[in-house]
Design a protein around this motif. Structure first.
Motif, PDB file in Angstrom:
ATOM      1  N   THR A 186       0.741  -0.991   0.029  1.00 29.74           N
ATOM      2  CA  THR A 186       0.055   0.069  -0.096  1.00 29.74           C
ATOM      3  C   THR A 186       0.774   1.258   0.079  1.00 29.74           C
ATOM      4  OG1 THR A 186      -0.047   0.480   2.309  1.00 29.74           O
ATOM      5  CG2 THR A 186      -1.509  -1.370   1.352  1.00 29.74           C
ATOM      6  N   GLY A 187       0.403   2.447  -0.323  1.00 27.68           N
ATOM      7  CA  GLY A 187       1.264   3.772  -0.276  1.00 27.68           C
ATOM      8  C   GLY A 187       0.937   4.476  -1.590  1.00 27.68           C
ATOM      9  N   THR A 188       1.128   5.714  -1.100  1.00 20.29           N
ATOM     10  CA  THR A 188       0.883   6.977  -2.061  1.00 20.29           C
ATOM     11  C   THR A 188       2.041   7.997  -2.160  1.00 20.29           C
ATOM     12  OG1 THR A 188      -0.190   8.494  -0.572  1.00 20.29           O
ATOM     13  CG2 THR A 188      -1.356   6.605  -1.841  1.00 20.29           C
ATOM     14  N   ARG A 189       3.232   7.685  -1.499  1.00 24.06           N
ATOM     15  CA  ARG A 189       4.215   8.542  -1.300  1.00 24.06           C
ATOM     16  C   ARG A 189       5.503   8.064  -1.887  1.00 24.06           C
ATOM     17  NH1 ARG A 189       2.588  12.417   3.423  1.00 24.06           N
ATOM     18  NH2 ARG A 189       0.558  11.676   3.741  1.00 24.06           N
ATOM     19  N   CYS A 190       6.363   9.237  -1.857  1.00 23.57           N
ATOM     20  CA  CYS A 190       7.978   9.054  -2.321  1.00 23.57           C
ATOM     21  C   CYS A 190       8.731  10.102  -1.705  1.00 23.57           C
ATOM     22  CB  CYS A 190       8.041   8.856  -3.887  1.00 23.57           C
ATOM     23  SG  CYS A 190       7.212  10.341  -4.770  1.00 23.57           S
ATOM     24  N   LYS A 205      17.166   3.206   2.426  1.00 19.80           N
ATOM     25  CA  LYS A 205      15.760   3.772   2.316  1.00 19.80           C
ATOM     26  C   LYS A 205      15.321   3.751   1.133  1.00 19.80           C
ATOM     27  CE  LYS A 205      16.226   7.975   3.937  1.00 19.80           C
ATOM     28  NZ  LYS A 205      16.708   9.555   3.959  1.00 19.80           N
ATOM     29  N   LEU A 206      13.790   3.636   1.205  1.00 16.47           N
ATOM     30  CA  LEU A 206      12.975   3.609  -0.308  1.00 16.47           C
ATOM     31  C   LEU A 206      12.975   4.861  -0.515  1.00 16.47           C
ATOM     32  CD1 LEU A 206      10.234   1.077   1.123  1.00 16.47           C
ATOM     33  CD2 LEU A 206      12.409   0.344  -0.230  1.00 16.47           C
ATOM     34  N   ASN A 207      13.234   4.900  -2.021  1.00 17.68           N
ATOM     35  CA  ASN A 207      12.771   6.174  -2.714  1.00 17.68           C
ATOM     36  C   ASN A 207      11.313   6.560  -2.851  1.00 17.68           C
ATOM     37  OD1 ASN A 207      15.756   6.468  -2.684  1.00 17.68           O
ATOM     38  ND2 ASN A 207      15.888   5.506  -4.629  1.00 17.68           N
ATOM     39  N   ASP A 208      10.905   5.182  -3.406  1.00 16.63           N
ATOM     40  CA  ASP A 208       9.355   5.138  -3.843  1.00 16.63           C
ATOM     41  C   ASP A 208       8.757   4.324  -2.983  1.00 16.63           C
ATOM     42  OD1 ASP A 208       7.164   4.940  -5.490  1.00 16.63           O
ATOM     43  OD2 ASP A 208       8.267   4.882  -7.106  1.00 16.63           O
ATOM     44  N   SER A 209       7.595   4.800  -2.240  1.00 13.76           N
ATOM     45  CA  SER A 209       6.803   4.018  -1.469  1.00 13.76           C
ATOM     46  C   SER A 209       5.447   3.789  -2.192  1.00 13.76           C
ATOM     47  CB  SER A 209       6.677   4.322  -0.214  1.00 13.76           C
ATOM     48  OG  SER A 209       7.955   4.089   0.366  1.00 13.76           O
ATOM     49  N   HIS A 210       5.037   3.989  -3.342  1.00 18.10           N
ATOM     50  CA  HIS A 210       3.758   3.861  -4.068  1.00 18.10           C
ATOM     51  C   HIS A 210       3.532   2.367  -3.935  1.00 18.10           C
ATOM     52  CE1 HIS A 210       2.794   7.431  -6.519  1.00 18.10           C
ATOM     53  NE2 HIS A 210       3.531   8.037  -5.334  1.00 18.10           N
ATOM     54  N   ALA A 211       2.301   2.198  -3.866  1.00 21.70           N
ATOM     55  CA  ALA A 211       1.667   0.726  -3.532  1.00 21.70           C
ATOM     56  C   ALA A 211       2.342  -0.349  -4.414  1.00 21.70           C
ATOM     57  CB  ALA A 211       0.247   0.652  -3.429  1.00 21.70           C
ATOM     58  N   GLU A 212       2.420   0.073  -5.933  1.00 19.86           N
ATOM     59  CA  GLU A 212       2.874  -0.791  -6.970  1.00 19.86           C
ATOM     60  C   GLU A 212       4.221  -1.198  -6.799  1.00 19.86           C
ATOM     61  OE1 GLU A 212      -0.083   2.087  -9.037  1.00 19.86           O
ATOM     62  OE2 GLU A 212       1.284   2.213  -7.448  1.00 19.86           O
ATOM     63  N   VAL A 213       4.975  -0.219  -6.246  1.00 20.52           N
ATOM     64  CA  VAL A 213       6.608  -0.568  -6.140  1.00 20.52           C
ATOM     65  C   VAL A 213       6.714  -1.304  -4.882  1.00 20.52           C
ATOM     66  CG1 VAL A 213       8.807   0.412  -5.256  1.00 20.52           C
ATOM     67  CG2 VAL A 213       6.922   1.489  -7.241  1.00 20.52           C
ATOM     68  N   MET A 214       5.813  -1.094  -3.705  1.00 21.20           N
ATOM     69  CA  MET A 214       5.988  -1.700  -2.487  1.00 21.20           C
ATOM     70  C   MET A 214       5.771  -3.168  -2.653  1.00 21.20           C
ATOM     71  SD  MET A 214       6.796   0.505  -0.034  1.00 21.20           S
ATOM     72  CE  MET A 214       6.313  -0.400   1.510  1.00 21.20           C
ATOM     73  N   CYS A 215       4.658  -3.566  -3.598  1.00 18.94           N
ATOM     74  CA  CYS A 215       4.048  -4.831  -3.719  1.00 18.94           C
ATOM     75  C   CYS A 215       5.213  -5.689  -4.461  1.00 18.94           C
ATOM     76  CB  CYS A 215       2.873  -4.650  -4.644  1.00 18.94           C
ATOM     77  SG  CYS A 215       2.161  -6.265  -5.287  1.00 18.94           S
ATOM     78  N   ARG A 216       5.784  -4.849  -5.671  1.00 18.04           N
ATOM     79  CA  ARG A 216       6.767  -5.531  -6.467  1.00 18.04           C
ATOM     80  C   ARG A 216       7.972  -6.064  -5.529  1.00 18.04           C
ATOM     81  NH1 ARG A 216      12.041  -3.637  -8.838  1.00 18.04           N
ATOM     82  NH2 ARG A 216      12.650  -5.226 -10.558  1.00 18.04           N
ATOM     83  N   LYS A 264       8.218 -17.401   6.848  1.00 19.97           N
ATOM     84  CA  LYS A 264       7.765 -16.599   7.904  1.00 19.97           C
ATOM     85  C   LYS A 264       7.506 -15.299   7.215  1.00 19.97           C
ATOM     86  CE  LYS A 264       8.985 -14.475  12.423  1.00 19.97           C
ATOM     87  NZ  LYS A 264      10.129 -14.393  13.436  1.00 19.97           N
ATOM     88  N   CYS A 265       6.204 -14.941   7.138  1.00 16.79           N
ATOM     89  CA  CYS A 265       5.662 -13.837   6.365  1.00 16.79           C
ATOM     90  C   CYS A 265       6.178 -12.335   6.760  1.00 16.79           C
ATOM     91  CB  CYS A 265       4.098 -13.852   6.447  1.00 16.79           C
ATOM     92  SG  CYS A 265       3.156 -15.009   5.472  1.00 16.79           S
ATOM     93  N   VAL A 266       6.566 -11.710   5.979  1.00 20.51           N
ATOM     94  CA  VAL A 266       7.131 -10.435   6.309  1.00 20.51           C
ATOM     95  C   VAL A 266       5.944  -9.322   6.256  1.00 20.51           C
ATOM     96  CG1 VAL A 266       8.579  -8.396   5.587  1.00 20.51           C
ATOM     97  CG2 VAL A 266       9.466 -10.767   5.357  1.00 20.51           C
ATOM     98  N   HIS A 267       5.485  -8.595   7.129  1.00 22.74           N
ATOM     99  CA  HIS A 267       4.623  -7.315   7.363  1.00 22.74           C
ATOM    100  C   HIS A 267       5.406  -6.227   7.979  1.00 22.74           C
ATOM    101  CE1 HIS A 267       0.690  -5.742   8.703  1.00 22.74           C
ATOM    102  NE2 HIS A 267       1.448  -4.943   7.947  1.00 22.74           N
ATOM    103  N   GLN A 268       5.913  -5.304   7.105  1.00 18.77           N
ATOM    104  CA  GLN A 268       6.435  -4.022   7.558  1.00 18.77           C
ATOM    105  C   GLN A 268       5.790  -2.670   7.265  1.00 18.77           C
ATOM    106  OE1 GLN A 268      10.652  -4.842   6.269  1.00 18.77           O
ATOM    107  NE2 GLN A 268      11.214  -5.094   8.602  1.00 18.77           N
ATOM    108  N   VAL A 269       6.102  -1.524   7.646  1.00 24.78           N
ATOM    109  CA  VAL A 269       5.470  -0.301   7.418  1.00 24.78           C
ATOM    110  C   VAL A 269       6.751   0.767   6.953  1.00 24.78           C
ATOM    111  CG1 VAL A 269       3.934   1.339   8.098  1.00 24.78           C
ATOM    112  CG2 VAL A 269       3.472  -0.649   8.656  1.00 24.78           C
ATOM    113  N   SER A 270       6.500   1.322   6.043  1.00 23.12           N
ATOM    114  CA  SER A 270       7.495   2.308   5.541  1.00 23.12           C
ATOM    115  C   SER A 270       7.048   3.751   5.942  1.00 23.12           C
ATOM    116  CB  SER A 270       7.857   2.433   4.263  1.00 23.12           C
ATOM    117  OG  SER A 270       8.617   3.289   3.681  1.00 23.12           O
ATOM    118  N   VAL A 271       7.736   4.701   6.476  1.00 23.14           N
ATOM    119  CA  VAL A 271       7.366   6.093   6.581  1.00 23.14           C
ATOM    120  C   VAL A 271       8.659   6.899   6.333  1.00 23.14           C
ATOM    121  CG1 VAL A 271       6.633   7.723   8.385  1.00 23.14           C
ATOM    122  CG2 VAL A 271       5.615   5.508   8.547  1.00 23.14           C
ATOM    123  N   ASN A 272       8.340   7.617   5.217  1.00 25.24           N
ATOM    124  CA  ASN A 272       9.574   8.446   4.648  1.00 25.24           C
ATOM    125  C   ASN A 272      10.856   7.469   4.376  1.00 25.24           C
ATOM    126  OD1 ASN A 272       8.169  10.854   5.278  1.00 25.24           O
ATOM    127  ND2 ASN A 272       8.877  11.080   7.234  1.00 25.24           N
ATOM    128  N   GLY A 273      10.330   6.452   3.778  1.00 31.50           N
ATOM    129  CA  GLY A 273      11.254   5.499   3.119  1.00 31.50           C
ATOM    130  C   GLY A 273      11.852   4.740   4.244  1.00 31.50           C
TER     131      GLY A 273
END
Length: 425
Positions: A71-75, A87-98, A329-338
């Motif tokens: 999920t996400g709408t930010r970069c 650090k993630l440059n791009d946190s849009h949903a499509e990129v997070m998913c890929r 072991k499933c990964v579930h993490q949250v990115s804020v500001n990359g």
């Protein structure tokens, strides 16, 4: 009642490929999202986000399961880029998913070398490459039109529902906006907020011109970003494969989406998505050498139940971006500001989908299996192997990417070379 899965013919020389029904795929994606913990999810009724998923479809059994979601709408802006790959440059949903999908692929590759494990891959000793099962295909779903070229279309020809333009006060809530809609004197058009890239920066240009087929950077209200629009990234993956350069060096062929499902018929358009993802390459001289191709996924629309956190102009965009990946072991993490939410310098926590952590996955496979894979000849000091040098070993991939930029894209956002020179310490 679930509709019978569709069949897509990629060409007359290939067998038909089964494609899951759009409503079935969307339903399973929503159910998977609901099943994971609430960490990072929007506040219902107050926040919205975009959800993107990749699902694995087994043709023989018709089993369908989500293996990655984002999920996400930010970069982040260009000044915040990191040289450490952390650090993630791009946190849009499509990129997070890929990126979550890359984690899944690394996990499946590791399992393929263990006789006690089941994997989508098998190792071909003669090719020294991993091969994916012919019984499996991958399917992408998103709840909003990818930013960039796929978001430029005439709404009136796309649907008959009345369109209401949001007020400026409501627009201001989209701090890092996805694509928005605009009304002119003659028709209603969905347009992109992504900005055009030009070679000659000295010549004043309209960065917001709604020309189709052009490369753009992500929309944003703050500092300009160097992140390419999701439409352009999807088009790139549609030629080079989802797996990227590092994983391609381990495989016998690239991995493509077999279908793409859009889930918001008010803000998505099938023909615009086709144009943005693969039709833009027609009538050009670009023609990649096998095993690469200009993939033509089936693009379909789900008109079933809507995503309950869908974009709403009366709500704020969720500040965090989720990645979830189906591993042992499933990964579930949250990115804020990359960066990983809650991580501190003392804790040293990093996102599993950051460049350096994905490179670590590759690094571990090389350490264990380089004698079988024969990617690097002779003795290699893996402790000094730079990320950029490892990617350069994928020579077929790099040549097609070079040709793709030369023959079609023409321009692409260039990031400082220093951000790809890190090593695994």
């Amino acid at each position: 009642m679930v509709n019978i899965d569709k069949v897509k013919k990629k060409s007359t020389s290939m067998s038909p490929i089964a494609v899951p029904d759009a409503d079935r795929l969307a339903k399973i994606c929503y159910q998977t999202f609901e099943s994971i913990s609430k960490t990072g999810k929007p506040i219902l009724g107050k926040e919205w986000t975009v959800l993107s998923c990749i699902a694995k479809y087994e043709h023989h059994t018709k089993d369908l399961e989500v293996v990655s979601l984002g999920t996400g709408t930010r970069c982040i802006g260009r000044s915040l880029l990191s040289n450490q790959g952390d650090k993630l440059n791009d946190s849009h949903a499509e990129v997070m998913c890929r990126r979550g999908f890359l984690l899944y692929l690394y996990d499946e590759i590791s399992k393929a070398m263990d006789p006690e494990e089941n994997s989508i891959f098998s190792f071909n000793e003669s090719k020294k490459k991993f091969e994916i099962s012919s019984d499996i295909s991958f399917h992408f779903m998103t709840t909003f039109a990818p930013c960039g070229d796929a978001s430029i279309f005439d709404i009136e020809s796309s649907r008959s529902e009345e369109v209401i333009e949001p007020s400026e006060s409501k627009r201001s809530k989209l701090h890092e906006p996805r694509d928005e809609k605009s009304i002119d004197n003659t028709k209603t058009t969905n347009f992109t907020g992504a900005k055009l890239i030009y070679k000659n920066t000295e010549v004043p240009q309209d960065l917001m011109a709604q020309s189709i087929g052009d490369v753009r950077t992500k929309p944003g209200r703050g500092e300009p970003t160097l992140s390419i629009s999701c439409s352009d990234k999807l088009a790139k993956w549609n030629v080079l494969g989802l797996q990227g350069a590092l994983i391609y060096s381990l495989l016998d062929k690239p991995i493509y989406y077999s279908s793409i499902t859009l889930c918001d018929h008010q803000h998505c358009d099938i023909e615009a998505a086709k144009r943005a993802i693969w039709k833009r390459f027609t009538n050009t001289k670009f023609s990649p050498e096998k095993p690469f191709t200009v993939n033509q996924p089936l693009i379909q629309m789900s008109r079933g139940k809507k995503f309950k956190y869908e974009r709403n102009m009366d709500r704020d965009p969720a500040p965090g971006s989720i990645v979830w990946s189906k591993l042992k072991k499933c990964v579930h993490q949250v990115s804020v500001n990359g960066k990983l939410q809650g991580a501190t310098k003392k804790s040293g926590g990093r996102l599993k989908i950051s460049k350096i952590e994905l490179f670590r996955c590759y690094f571990e496979i090389l350490k264990k299996f380089n004698d079988k894979l024969n990617i690097f000849e002779g003795d290699v000091d893996f402790t000094s192997l730079r990320y950029c040098d490892a990617k350069s070993q994928s020579t077929e991939y790099q040549q097609v990417w070079k040709n793709l930029k030369r023959d079609y894209f023409k321009v692409w956002a260039t990031k400082p070379s220093e951000i790809n020179m890190f090593i695994i310490s």
